[in-house]
Design a protein around this motif. Structure first.
Motif, PDB file in Angstrom:
ATOM      1  N   ARG A   1      -4.025   4.146   1.873  1.00  0.00           N
ATOM      2  CA  ARG A   1      -5.246   4.415   1.111  1.00  0.00           C
ATOM      3  C   ARG A   1      -5.237   3.829  -0.287  1.00  0.00           C
ATOM      4  O   ARG A   1      -6.283   3.678  -0.907  1.00  0.00           O
ATOM      5  CB  ARG A   1      -5.490   5.922   1.019  1.00  0.00           C
ATOM      6  CG  ARG A   1      -5.795   6.555   2.368  1.00  0.00           C
ATOM      7  CD  ARG A   1      -6.004   8.010   2.198  1.00  0.00           C
ATOM      8  NE  ARG A   1      -4.794   8.540   1.553  1.00  0.00           N
ATOM      9  CZ  ARG A   1      -4.425   9.789   1.575  1.00  0.00           C
ATOM     10  NH1 ARG A   1      -5.153  10.673   2.183  1.00  0.00           N
ATOM     11  NH2 ARG A   1      -3.321  10.183   0.965  1.00  0.00           N
ATOM     12  N   THR A   2      -4.059   3.489  -0.818  1.00  0.00           N
ATOM     13  CA  THR A   2      -3.950   2.980  -2.181  1.00  0.00           C
ATOM     14  C   THR A   2      -3.256   1.628  -2.178  1.00  0.00           C
ATOM     15  O   THR A   2      -2.173   1.489  -1.618  1.00  0.00           O
ATOM     16  CB  THR A   2      -3.139   3.954  -3.069  1.00  0.00           C
ATOM     17  OG1 THR A   2      -3.772   5.230  -3.032  1.00  0.00           O
ATOM     18  CG2 THR A   2      -3.071   3.466  -4.506  1.00  0.00           C
TER      19      THR A   2
ATOM     20  N   ARG B   1     -12.140   7.956   3.978  1.00  0.00           N
ATOM     21  CA  ARG B   1     -11.645   9.032   3.121  1.00  0.00           C
ATOM     22  C   ARG B   1     -11.991  10.393   3.726  1.00  0.00           C
ATOM     23  O   ARG B   1     -12.795  11.137   3.194  1.00  0.00           O
ATOM     24  CB  ARG B   1     -12.232   8.930   1.728  1.00  0.00           C
ATOM     25  CG  ARG B   1     -12.037   7.575   1.110  1.00  0.00           C
ATOM     26  CD  ARG B   1     -11.028   7.657  -0.008  1.00  0.00           C
ATOM     27  NE  ARG B   1     -10.886   6.372  -0.615  1.00  0.00           N
ATOM     28  CZ  ARG B   1      -9.960   5.477  -0.249  1.00  0.00           C
ATOM     29  NH1 ARG B   1      -9.122   5.746   0.693  1.00  0.00           N
ATOM     30  NH2 ARG B   1      -9.885   4.319  -0.840  1.00  0.00           N
TER      31      ARG B   1
ATOM     32  N   ASP C   1      -7.878   2.282  -5.053  1.00  0.00           N
ATOM     33  CA  ASP C   1      -8.221   2.713  -3.705  1.00  0.00           C
ATOM     34  C   ASP C   1      -8.498   1.504  -2.829  1.00  0.00           C
ATOM     35  O   ASP C   1      -9.103   0.528  -3.284  1.00  0.00           O
ATOM     36  CB  ASP C   1      -9.469   3.593  -3.718  1.00  0.00           C
ATOM     37  CG  ASP C   1      -9.214   4.980  -4.275  1.00  0.00           C
ATOM     38  OD1 ASP C   1      -8.036   5.351  -4.438  1.00  0.00           O
ATOM     39  OD2 ASP C   1     -10.201   5.684  -4.554  1.00  0.00           O
TER      40      ASP C   1
ATOM     41  N   VAL D   1     -10.701   2.073   3.782  1.00  0.00           N
ATOM     42  CA  VAL D   1     -10.027   3.217   4.378  1.00  0.00           C
ATOM     43  C   VAL D   1     -10.969   4.409   4.353  1.00  0.00           C
ATOM     44  O   VAL D   1     -11.536   4.751   3.324  1.00  0.00           O
ATOM     45  CB  VAL D   1      -8.722   3.551   3.617  1.00  0.00           C
ATOM     46  CG1 VAL D   1      -8.086   4.814   4.161  1.00  0.00           C
ATOM     47  CG2 VAL D   1      -7.750   2.386   3.724  1.00  0.00           C
TER      48      VAL D   1
ATOM     49  N   THR E   1       0.844  -1.186   0.000  1.00  0.00           N
ATOM     50  CA  THR E   1       0.000   0.000   0.000  1.00  0.00           C
ATOM     51  C   THR E   1       0.882   1.240   0.000  1.00  0.00           C
ATOM     52  O   THR E   1       2.069   1.179   0.328  1.00  0.00           O
ATOM     53  CB  THR E   1      -0.944   0.047   1.219  1.00  0.00           C
ATOM     54  OG1 THR E   1      -0.161   0.075   2.409  1.00  0.00           O
ATOM     55  CG2 THR E   1      -1.893  -1.140   1.228  1.00  0.00           C
TER      56      THR E   1
END
Length: 114
Positions: free
Chosen positions: A76-77, A104, A98, A102, A71
């Motif tokens: 987050r990615t 946002r 994404d 998570v 990640t």
């Protein structure tokens, strides 16, 4: 370097277009910095990029255990990366998506995993 110096990855790209026209279209990167490599990447927020990555990985016969999963962006990615060979060129596959779990939160506010 001239364009002729990029013959190997450009030939591989041409063959990929002929051999796998049914696969999802990647972002393509060919660079004189790494003249023997062809980079194919997939970006989206829905996770479809991960499916496209797997279709290409399978088509290029890159072993599942060759995939690096990690990640970035504070978790987050999700990023998948694998390397292989095709038509004499090194191939780098990378997918970004994404992480669905998570929070946002807007920039400047705390956010974290649910």
């Amino acid at each position: 370097m001239t364009l002729d110096g990029l013959t190997v990855p450009l030939r591989a790209l041409r063959l990929l277009a002929v051999d796998f026209p049914h696969l999802p279209a990647p972002d393509v990167d060919v660079s004189p910095i790494f003249p023997e490599w062809l980079r194919l990447s997939f970006h989206d927020t829905s996770g479809e990029s991960l499916a496209a990555f797997e279709q290409w990985r399978t088509a290029l016969r890159i072993a599942p255990e060759a995939v690096d999963s990690r990640t970035q962006s504070a978790g987050r990615t999700r990023v998948l990366k694998a390397e292989g060979q095709f038509a004499g060129a090194g191939i780098v596959l990378t997918a970004y998506a994404d992480q669905p779990d998570v929070d946002r939160a807007p920039a400047g506010q705390a956010g974290g995993a649910r």
